[in-house]
Write a protein that holds these residues in place. Structure first.
Motif, PDB file in Angstrom:
ATOM      1  N   ALA A  73      64.836  68.466   1.626  1.00  0.00           N
ATOM      2  CA  ALA A  73      64.700  68.618   3.080  1.00  0.00           C
ATOM      3  C   ALA A  73      63.250  68.936   3.451  1.00  0.00           C
ATOM      4  CB  ALA A  73      65.629  69.719   3.577  1.00  0.00           C
ATOM      5  N   ALA A  74      62.616  69.807   2.684  1.00  0.00           N
ATOM      6  CA  ALA A  74      61.234  70.176   2.979  1.00  0.00           C
ATOM      7  C   ALA A  74      60.284  68.994   2.829  1.00  0.00           C
ATOM      8  CB  ALA A  74      60.790  71.330   2.074  1.00  0.00           C
ATOM      9  N   ARG A  75      60.584  68.087   1.904  1.00  0.00           N
ATOM     10  CA  ARG A  75      59.681  66.954   1.658  1.00  0.00           C
ATOM     11  C   ARG A  75      59.707  65.921   2.782  1.00  0.00           C
ATOM     12  NH1 ARG A  75      61.302  67.785  -3.799  1.00  0.00           N
ATOM     13  NH2 ARG A  75      62.887  66.143  -3.700  1.00  0.00           N
ATOM     14  N   ILE A  76      60.709  65.969   3.640  1.00  0.00           N
ATOM     15  CA  ILE A  76      60.737  65.055   4.779  1.00  0.00           C
ATOM     16  C   ILE A  76      59.489  65.244   5.647  1.00  0.00           C
ATOM     17  CG2 ILE A  76      61.911  64.669   7.002  1.00  0.00           C
ATOM     18  CD1 ILE A  76      64.521  64.706   5.614  1.00  0.00           C
ATOM     19  N   HIS A  77      58.956  66.447   5.632  1.00  0.00           N
ATOM     20  CA  HIS A  77      57.775  66.739   6.447  1.00  0.00           C
ATOM     21  C   HIS A  77      56.592  65.850   6.069  1.00  0.00           C
ATOM     22  CE1 HIS A  77      54.758  69.239   8.557  1.00  0.00           C
ATOM     23  NE2 HIS A  77      55.784  69.607   9.281  1.00  0.00           N
ATOM     24  N   GLU A  78      56.515  65.446   4.788  1.00  0.00           N
ATOM     25  CA  GLU A  78      55.414  64.585   4.349  1.00  0.00           C
ATOM     26  C   GLU A  78      55.466  63.232   5.049  1.00  0.00           C
ATOM     27  OE1 GLU A  78      55.823  64.330   0.142  1.00  0.00           O
ATOM     28  OE2 GLU A  78      55.217  66.402  -0.222  1.00  0.00           O
ATOM     29  N   GLU A  79      56.669  62.663   5.166  1.00  0.00           N
ATOM     30  CA  GLU A  79      56.817  61.381   5.841  1.00  0.00           C
ATOM     31  C   GLU A  79      56.514  61.520   7.329  1.00  0.00           C
ATOM     32  OE1 GLU A  79      60.530  59.270   4.525  1.00  0.00           O
ATOM     33  OE2 GLU A  79      60.659  60.997   3.195  1.00  0.00           O
ATOM     34  N   ASP A  80      56.868  62.662   7.900  1.00  0.00           N
ATOM     35  CA  ASP A  80      56.549  62.903   9.312  1.00  0.00           C
ATOM     36  C   ASP A  80      55.040  63.001   9.513  1.00  0.00           C
ATOM     37  OD1 ASP A  80      57.172  63.610  12.084  1.00  0.00           O
ATOM     38  OD2 ASP A  80      56.473  65.611  11.526  1.00  0.00           O
ATOM     39  N   ASP A  81      54.336  63.614   8.570  1.00  0.00           N
ATOM     40  CA  ASP A  81      52.867  63.689   8.659  1.00  0.00           C
ATOM     41  C   ASP A  81      52.260  62.289   8.681  1.00  0.00           C
ATOM     42  OD1 ASP A  81      52.869  66.430   8.699  1.00  0.00           O
ATOM     43  OD2 ASP A  81      52.405  66.673   6.572  1.00  0.00           O
ATOM     44  N   ALA A  82      52.790  61.389   7.854  1.00  0.00           N
ATOM     45  CA  ALA A  82      52.288  60.008   7.827  1.00  0.00           C
ATOM     46  C   ALA A  82      52.529  59.320   9.163  1.00  0.00           C
ATOM     47  CB  ALA A  82      52.953  59.236   6.691  1.00  0.00           C
ATOM     48  N   MET A  83      53.694  59.573   9.773  1.00  0.00           N
ATOM     49  CA  MET A  83      53.991  58.991  11.086  1.00  0.00           C
ATOM     50  C   MET A  83      53.031  59.544  12.134  1.00  0.00           C
ATOM     51  SD  MET A  83      56.135  56.873  12.636  1.00  0.00           S
ATOM     52  CE  MET A  83      57.825  56.845  12.012  1.00  0.00           C
ATOM     53  N   ASP A  84      52.759  60.839  12.090  1.00  0.00           N
ATOM     54  CA  ASP A  84      51.826  61.441  13.054  1.00  0.00           C
ATOM     55  C   ASP A  84      50.428  60.848  12.917  1.00  0.00           C
ATOM     56  OD1 ASP A  84      53.784  63.058  14.120  1.00  0.00           O
ATOM     57  OD2 ASP A  84      53.257  64.806  12.903  1.00  0.00           O
TER      58      ASP A  84
ATOM     59  N   PHE B 261      58.121  56.669  20.892  1.00  0.00           N
ATOM     60  CA  PHE B 261      59.500  56.538  20.412  1.00  0.00           C
ATOM     61  C   PHE B 261      59.577  56.720  18.905  1.00  0.00           C
ATOM     62  CE2 PHE B 261      60.331  53.421  24.150  1.00  0.00           C
ATOM     63  CZ  PHE B 261      60.458  54.491  25.020  1.00  0.00           C
ATOM     64  N   TYR B 262      58.647  56.117  18.172  1.00  0.00           N
ATOM     65  CA  TYR B 262      58.649  56.248  16.708  1.00  0.00           C
ATOM     66  C   TYR B 262      58.310  57.679  16.283  1.00  0.00           C
ATOM     67  CZ  TYR B 262      59.141  51.212  15.973  1.00  0.00           C
ATOM     68  OH  TYR B 262      59.616  49.922  15.932  1.00  0.00           O
ATOM     69  N   GLU B 263      57.361  58.285  16.975  1.00  0.00           N
ATOM     70  CA  GLU B 263      56.990  59.654  16.639  1.00  0.00           C
ATOM     71  C   GLU B 263      58.179  60.599  16.845  1.00  0.00           C
ATOM     72  OE1 GLU B 263      53.576  62.913  17.906  1.00  0.00           O
ATOM     73  OE2 GLU B 263      54.639  61.776  19.434  1.00  0.00           O
ATOM     74  N   ARG B 264      58.885  60.429  17.959  1.00  0.00           N
ATOM     75  CA  ARG B 264      60.021  61.297  18.237  1.00  0.00           C
ATOM     76  C   ARG B 264      61.176  61.052  17.251  1.00  0.00           C
ATOM     77  NH1 ARG B 264      60.039  65.514  19.247  1.00  0.00           N
ATOM     78  NH2 ARG B 264      62.056  65.589  20.322  1.00  0.00           N
ATOM     79  N   PHE B 265      61.364  59.810  16.834  1.00  0.00           N
ATOM     80  CA  PHE B 265      62.369  59.502  15.814  1.00  0.00           C
ATOM     81  C   PHE B 265      62.095  60.336  14.565  1.00  0.00           C
ATOM     82  CE2 PHE B 265      64.276  57.176  12.346  1.00  0.00           C
ATOM     83  CZ  PHE B 265      65.413  56.576  12.867  1.00  0.00           C
ATOM     84  N   ALA B 266      60.836  60.344  14.146  1.00  0.00           N
ATOM     85  CA  ALA B 266      60.468  61.129  12.964  1.00  0.00           C
ATOM     86  C   ALA B 266      60.679  62.618  13.195  1.00  0.00           C
ATOM     87  CB  ALA B 266      59.001  60.854  12.605  1.00  0.00           C
ATOM     88  N   ASP B 267      60.343  63.096  14.395  1.00  0.00           N
ATOM     89  CA  ASP B 267      60.513  64.521  14.695  1.00  0.00           C
ATOM     90  C   ASP B 267      61.975  64.946  14.584  1.00  0.00           C
ATOM     91  OD1 ASP B 267      57.809  64.786  15.152  1.00  0.00           O
ATOM     92  OD2 ASP B 267      57.971  64.706  17.338  1.00  0.00           O
ATOM     93  N   HIS B 268      62.888  64.091  15.028  1.00  0.00           N
ATOM     94  CA  HIS B 268      64.305  64.439  14.931  1.00  0.00           C
ATOM     95  C   HIS B 268      64.774  64.467  13.477  1.00  0.00           C
ATOM     96  CE1 HIS B 268      65.532  64.823  19.105  1.00  0.00           C
ATOM     97  NE2 HIS B 268      64.784  63.773  19.396  1.00  0.00           N
ATOM     98  N   ALA B 269      64.226  63.593  12.644  1.00  0.00           N
ATOM     99  CA  ALA B 269      64.560  63.638  11.218  1.00  0.00           C
ATOM    100  C   ALA B 269      64.105  64.967  10.609  1.00  0.00           C
ATOM    101  CB  ALA B 269      63.913  62.467  10.480  1.00  0.00           C
ATOM    102  N   VAL B 270      62.923  65.440  11.017  1.00  0.00           N
ATOM    103  CA  VAL B 270      62.437  66.734  10.543  1.00  0.00           C
ATOM    104  C   VAL B 270      63.347  67.858  11.027  1.00  0.00           C
ATOM    105  CG1 VAL B 270      60.533  68.390  10.688  1.00  0.00           C
ATOM    106  CG2 VAL B 270      60.047  65.975  10.304  1.00  0.00           C
ATOM    107  N   GLU B 271      63.807  67.757  12.270  1.00  0.00           N
ATOM    108  CA  GLU B 271      64.715  68.776  12.794  1.00  0.00           C
ATOM    109  C   GLU B 271      66.017  68.824  11.985  1.00  0.00           C
ATOM    110  OE1 GLU B 271      64.417  71.256  15.073  1.00  0.00           O
ATOM    111  OE2 GLU B 271      62.322  70.660  14.887  1.00  0.00           O
ATOM    112  N   ILE B 272      66.511  67.662  11.596  1.00  0.00           N
ATOM    113  CA  ILE B 272      67.713  67.631  10.752  1.00  0.00           C
ATOM    114  C   ILE B 272      67.443  68.360   9.441  1.00  0.00           C
ATOM    115  CG2 ILE B 272      69.218  66.109   9.394  1.00  0.00           C
ATOM    116  CD1 ILE B 272      68.922  64.058  11.710  1.00  0.00           C
ATOM    117  N   ALA B 273      66.277  68.097   8.856  1.00  0.00           N
ATOM    118  CA  ALA B 273      65.921  68.777   7.606  1.00  0.00           C
ATOM    119  C   ALA B 273      65.871  70.289   7.802  1.00  0.00           C
ATOM    120  CB  ALA B 273      64.578  68.255   7.099  1.00  0.00           C
TER     121      ALA B 273
END
Length: 222
Positions: free
Chosen positions: A147-158, A189-201
């Protein structure tokens, strides 16, 4: 009685995982519709969203039934409350894919994107699919380290989102205001998609540990 309760909770978790997979698939199709000006794919995403929305409502209803009938405490209560929040996150992910598809449909038969930003959105779409799959895996495994590693993919999206703005702000931009608005909205839209995945994590980490992780926790755990 408790065996039946845990079976219901497991079924709810499986349903949420399936929803994550559907949201990722929706964003994959929406991205292809966007890049290829494919009206059929865009329409499919729009039609399929009803399934995600219906599953979200059903998941919330199941969670509230568990709350009302089982009076859970401690870890079980955390799991159910988090499940209600996760259902809303996943439904929003599906809605963001829907927004992408609607822009592709509105601009058809033209492409919504100038060619020079296609590469950004192809990569953002790839990351979105990975995030949907990662969120699904985290939900099903309940592994706080994954779950914590999802943040890495979110950083790439940002990073991609920030770079996209450098293109929009460049004085050489020659595609007009309408295209700039579309690109700005789509990037969001793509950035927010990633943010919600991080929230799930985050919510899965809370389910397992009872703690709400902040950004520093996610960074040091990965």
């Amino acid at each position: 009685m408790r065996t039946a309760y845990h079976e219901q909770l497991d079924a709810l978790t499986a349903q949420l995982g399936e929803m994550c997979g559907l949201a990722g698939a929706a964003m994959e199709r929406a991205t292809q519709a966007l890049l290829q000006a494919d009206l059929e794919l865009a329409e499919q995403v729009i039609t399929d969203h009803e399934r995600i929305a219906a599953m979200s409502s059903k998941a919330e209803e199941s969670a509230f039934v568990l709350l009302a009938l089982q009076a859970p405490v401690a870890g079980d209560l955390r799991s159910i409350v988090a499940a209600i929040q996760i259902a809303a996150d996943v439904e929003r992910m599906g809605a963001l894919a829907l927004h992408v598809a609607k822009i592709a449909r509105r601009r058809h038969p033209q492409h919504a994107l100038p060619e020079e930003v296609n590469g950004y959105f192809a990569e953002m779409g790839r990351l979105a699919v990975e995030l949907g799959n990662s969120a699904q895996e985290v939900l099903l495994t309940r592994d706080p380290e994954k779950a914590a590693r999802i943040h890495e993919e979110d950083d790439a999206m940002d990073d991609l989102h920030r770079h996209l703005f450098t293109v929009l702000m460049d004085k050489e931009w020659k595609h007009g205001v309408a295209a700039a608005v579309d690109v700005t909205l789509l990037g969001r839209f793509y950035e927010r998609f990633a943010d919600h995945a991080v929230e799930i994590a985050r919510r899965v980490i809370f389910q397992v540990t009872g703690k709400h992780p902040d950004d520093e926790d996610l960074t040091t755990t990965r």
